[in-house]
Design an enzyme around this catalytic site. Structure first.
Site, PDB file in Angstrom:
ATOM      1  N   SER A 153       0.833  -1.166   0.072  1.00  0.00           N
ATOM      2  CA  SER A 153      -0.025   0.060   0.015  1.00  0.00           C
ATOM      3  C   SER A 153       0.871   1.207   0.005  1.00  0.00           C
ATOM      4  O   SER A 153       2.058   1.384   0.563  1.00  0.00           O
ATOM      5  CB  SER A 153      -1.012  -0.173   1.280  1.00  0.00           C
ATOM      6  OG  SER A 153      -1.796   1.420   1.101  1.00  0.00           O
ATOM      7  N   HIS A 167      -2.171   7.265  -4.624  1.00  0.00           N
ATOM      8  CA  HIS A 167      -2.534   6.099  -3.707  1.00  0.00           C
ATOM      9  C   HIS A 167      -2.534   4.681  -4.468  1.00  0.00           C
ATOM     10  O   HIS A 167      -3.104   4.794  -5.815  1.00  0.00           O
ATOM     11  CB  HIS A 167      -3.850   6.433  -2.884  1.00  0.00           C
ATOM     12  CG  HIS A 167      -4.371   4.957  -2.477  1.00  0.00           C
ATOM     13  ND1 HIS A 167      -5.252   4.283  -3.126  1.00  0.00           N
ATOM     14  CD2 HIS A 167      -3.836   4.306  -1.337  1.00  0.00           C
ATOM     15  CE1 HIS A 167      -5.556   3.279  -2.372  1.00  0.00           C
ATOM     16  NE2 HIS A 167      -4.715   3.046  -1.181  1.00  0.00           N
ATOM     17  N   ASN A 169      -2.931   0.196  -3.844  1.00  0.00           N
ATOM     18  CA  ASN A 169      -2.875  -0.771  -3.067  1.00  0.00           C
ATOM     19  C   ASN A 169      -3.384  -2.017  -3.891  1.00  0.00           C
ATOM     20  O   ASN A 169      -4.278  -2.114  -4.623  1.00  0.00           O
ATOM     21  CB  ASN A 169      -3.990  -0.837  -1.868  1.00  0.00           C
ATOM     22  CG  ASN A 169      -4.024  -2.001  -1.082  1.00  0.00           C
ATOM     23  OD1 ASN A 169      -4.490  -3.002  -1.403  1.00  0.00           O
ATOM     24  ND2 ASN A 169      -3.455  -1.705   0.214  1.00  0.00           N
ATOM     25  N   TYR A 170      -2.407  -3.193  -3.711  1.00  0.00           N
ATOM     26  CA  TYR A 170      -2.534  -4.437  -4.335  1.00  0.00           C
ATOM     27  C   TYR A 170      -2.392  -5.648  -3.403  1.00  0.00           C
ATOM     28  O   TYR A 170      -1.488  -5.339  -2.643  1.00  0.00           O
ATOM     29  CB  TYR A 170      -1.413  -4.731  -5.429  1.00  0.00           C
ATOM     30  CG  TYR A 170      -1.881  -3.647  -6.544  1.00  0.00           C
ATOM     31  CD1 TYR A 170      -2.600  -4.004  -7.719  1.00  0.00           C
ATOM     32  CD2 TYR A 170      -1.390  -2.450  -6.619  1.00  0.00           C
ATOM     33  CE1 TYR A 170      -3.172  -2.948  -8.556  1.00  0.00           C
ATOM     34  CE2 TYR A 170      -1.696  -1.440  -7.688  1.00  0.00           C
ATOM     35  CZ  TYR A 170      -2.602  -1.650  -8.482  1.00  0.00           C
ATOM     36  OH  TYR A 170      -3.051  -0.801  -9.477  1.00  0.00           O
ATOM     37  N   ARG A 171      -3.283  -6.504  -3.247  1.00  0.00           N
ATOM     38  CA  ARG A 171      -3.299  -7.402  -2.044  1.00  0.00           C
ATOM     39  C   ARG A 171      -3.784  -8.661  -2.642  1.00  0.00           C
ATOM     40  O   ARG A 171      -4.512  -8.934  -3.472  1.00  0.00           O
ATOM     41  CB  ARG A 171      -4.303  -6.827  -0.825  1.00  0.00           C
ATOM     42  CG  ARG A 171      -5.786  -6.270  -1.421  1.00  0.00           C
ATOM     43  CD  ARG A 171      -6.164  -5.490  -0.399  1.00  0.00           C
ATOM     44  NE  ARG A 171      -7.744  -5.034  -0.859  1.00  0.00           N
ATOM     45  CZ  ARG A 171      -7.995  -4.071  -1.440  1.00  0.00           C
ATOM     46  NH1 ARG A 171      -6.950  -3.183  -2.021  1.00  0.00           N
ATOM     47  NH2 ARG A 171      -9.120  -3.725  -1.819  1.00  0.00           N
ATOM     48  N   GLY A 317      -4.030  -3.452  14.509  1.00  0.00           N
ATOM     49  CA  GLY A 317      -3.003  -3.040  13.504  1.00  0.00           C
ATOM     50  C   GLY A 317      -1.891  -2.191  14.262  1.00  0.00           C
ATOM     51  O   GLY A 317      -1.918  -1.719  15.251  1.00  0.00           O
ATOM     52  N   ARG A 318      -0.785  -2.178  13.326  1.00  0.00           N
ATOM     53  CA  ARG A 318       0.477  -1.194  13.841  1.00  0.00           C
ATOM     54  C   ARG A 318       0.158  -0.003  13.322  1.00  0.00           C
ATOM     55  O   ARG A 318       0.031   0.698  12.072  1.00  0.00           O
ATOM     56  CB  ARG A 318       1.804  -1.702  12.970  1.00  0.00           C
ATOM     57  CG  ARG A 318       2.943  -0.645  13.445  1.00  0.00           C
ATOM     58  CD  ARG A 318       4.113  -1.452  12.581  1.00  0.00           C
ATOM     59  NE  ARG A 318       5.253  -0.532  12.843  1.00  0.00           N
ATOM     60  CZ  ARG A 318       5.979   0.351  12.467  1.00  0.00           C
ATOM     61  NH1 ARG A 318       5.585   0.485  11.122  1.00  0.00           N
ATOM     62  NH2 ARG A 318       6.903   0.894  12.703  1.00  0.00           N
ATOM     63  N   GLU A 320       1.323   3.309  13.402  1.00  0.00           N
ATOM     64  CA  GLU A 320       2.022   3.965  12.523  1.00  0.00           C
ATOM     65  C   GLU A 320       1.768   3.608  11.025  1.00  0.00           C
ATOM     66  O   GLU A 320       2.050   4.502  10.060  1.00  0.00           O
ATOM     67  CB  GLU A 320       3.492   3.712  12.920  1.00  0.00           C
ATOM     68  CG  GLU A 320       4.037   4.666  14.300  1.00  0.00           C
ATOM     69  CD  GLU A 320       3.548   6.171  14.323  1.00  0.00           C
ATOM     70  OE1 GLU A 320       3.934   6.810  13.338  1.00  0.00           O
ATOM     71  OE2 GLU A 320       2.771   6.477  15.331  1.00  0.00           O
ATOM     72  N   SER A 321       1.915   2.295  10.683  1.00  0.00           N
ATOM     73  CA  SER A 321       1.774   1.933   9.250  1.00  0.00           C
ATOM     74  C   SER A 321       0.345   2.333   8.779  1.00  0.00           C
ATOM     75  O   SER A 321       0.227   2.656   7.608  1.00  0.00           O
ATOM     76  CB  SER A 321       2.247   0.572   8.950  1.00  0.00           C
ATOM     77  OG  SER A 321       3.326   0.403   9.412  1.00  0.00           O
TER      78      SER A 321
END
Length: 358
Positions: A153, A167, A169-171, A317-318, A320-321
């Protein structure tokens, strides 16, 4: 937003998470520059999900492809910026998986840019599954869903209001030990002003990518982006769209993988020339203020509607990320409406009434 999860605190950042130690970013960690995938000394997929049932070949293949894309894209962006480099933090999620986060801050061109790779697995509540996808509507409320997710992302926020935010994102997702799988993603652009030549270029690159794999992809995924990026409480889109798709599993996974690979590897071709064209444009204080207002809209969408943000927060989730996607600065003015006939009003009209650019 990224598929990102929390790491155990108190351990130093390092390039690879292929070890038994929990690794997380620390504020004073040294910046790392990695020039080739071979410099990684381990695979997140191999180390963290080797005993999990599922399509291990596709998991490892997707991670390798996305890691290579992360490295090539950040290298190209650094060269365009010319003022600073990406810092890399590697981290491990206590309950399964880890990732590499690359963030550029204080650049000449980009105020903030991040490209985050996450490879995570475990179990998640049905509410998290529903946040990430339209799947799971028939599952019981208290059910825990076994899952695997690998995603790359990115969000890039330039300084100059004539340079658009971008932006992508590939998932790849699996649930229930690989019995259910799908791909999702897309690339979209968020300018503050309408430049038809720029938008024709950006959308043209992705139409060509889509057409190489299925002529129906571009019109379908362009429309999907226009619908997905709608800020419902405002009645306007976040930006000028691009392509967006989710729950894609209607053909051989290898075919969809090749499409994702083609799409992510054309991010720089679609976005880079637009930044090069405008990075030295002069701008007024009023134009900068308009950029700040549009960044506010960007933040609203990401915090209220974005599937990746909601999914990450619901699964511990983390932070910061996850929140890397937000701009460093933004603005909200009460009941602000641009004057009719201005470039700002033209942008708002296009955000409310999606246009065809190619």
């Amino acid at each position: 937003a990224t598929l990102a999860f929390s790491a155990r605190p108190g351990h130093s950042a390092r390039n690879s998470v292929s070890s038994v130690y929990m690794v997380s970013a620390v504020p004073d960690a040294d910046s790392k520059t990695i020039n080739s995938p071979e410099e990684d000394d381990g695979s997140l997929t191999k180390f963290h999900s080797g005993t999990m049932p599922g399509n291990h070949k596709m998991r490892a293949k997707m991670e390798k492809m996305l890691r290579e894309a992360q490295i090539s894209i950040t290298k190209a962006i650094q060269e365009i910026d010319g003022g600073t480099t990406f810092r890399e933090d590697s981290w491990v999620r206590d309950t399964g998986g880890g990732g590499h986060s690359r963030v550029l801050a204080g650049g000449k061109v980009w105020e903030k840019a991040g490209v985050n790779l996450s490879v995570v697995h475990g179990t998640m509540p049905v509410s998290a599954l529903r946040a990430a996808t339209e799947r799971g509507v028939n599952r019981g409320e208290g059910e825990q869903v076994p899952f695997f997710a690998c995603g790359l992302s990115c969000v890039m926020h330039p300084r100059n209001p004539h340079c658009p935010t971008m932006h992508f994102n590939y998932r790849y997702f699996e649930t229930d030990g690989g019995d259910k799988w799908w791909f999702g993603g897309g690339t979209d652009i968020t300018p503050c002003y309408i430049d038809e030549e720029d938008l024709k270029h950006f959308h043209g690159v992705y139409k060509e990518v889509c057409d190489r794999h299925d002529p129906e992809y571009y019109p379908k995924f362009k429309k999907w982006a226009d619908e997905y990026f709608l800020i419902k409480h405002r009645g306007e889109r976040r930006g000028m769209g691009g392509i967006f798709f989710d729950d894609l599993n209607d053909r051989d996974p290898e075919e969809i993988f090749e499409f994702c690979k083609d799409a992510v590897n054309h991010v720089v071709a679609a976005y880079g020339p637009i930044i090069e064209k405008h990075k030295n444009d002069e701008f007024t204080e009023e134009q900068k203020q308009w950029q700040q207002l549009r960044r506010g809209r960007y933040a609203e969408f990401n915090l209220v509607y974005d599937r990746g943000t909601i999914f990450g927060l619901k699964t511990g989730g983390r932070t910061e990320s996850i929140l890397m996607s937000l701009p460093e600065t933004a603005s909200w003015l009460y009941d602000h409406n641009p004057a009719p006939g201005t470039p700002e009003a033209e942008f708002l009209d296009a955000a409310r009434n999606p246009r065809e650019w190619v």
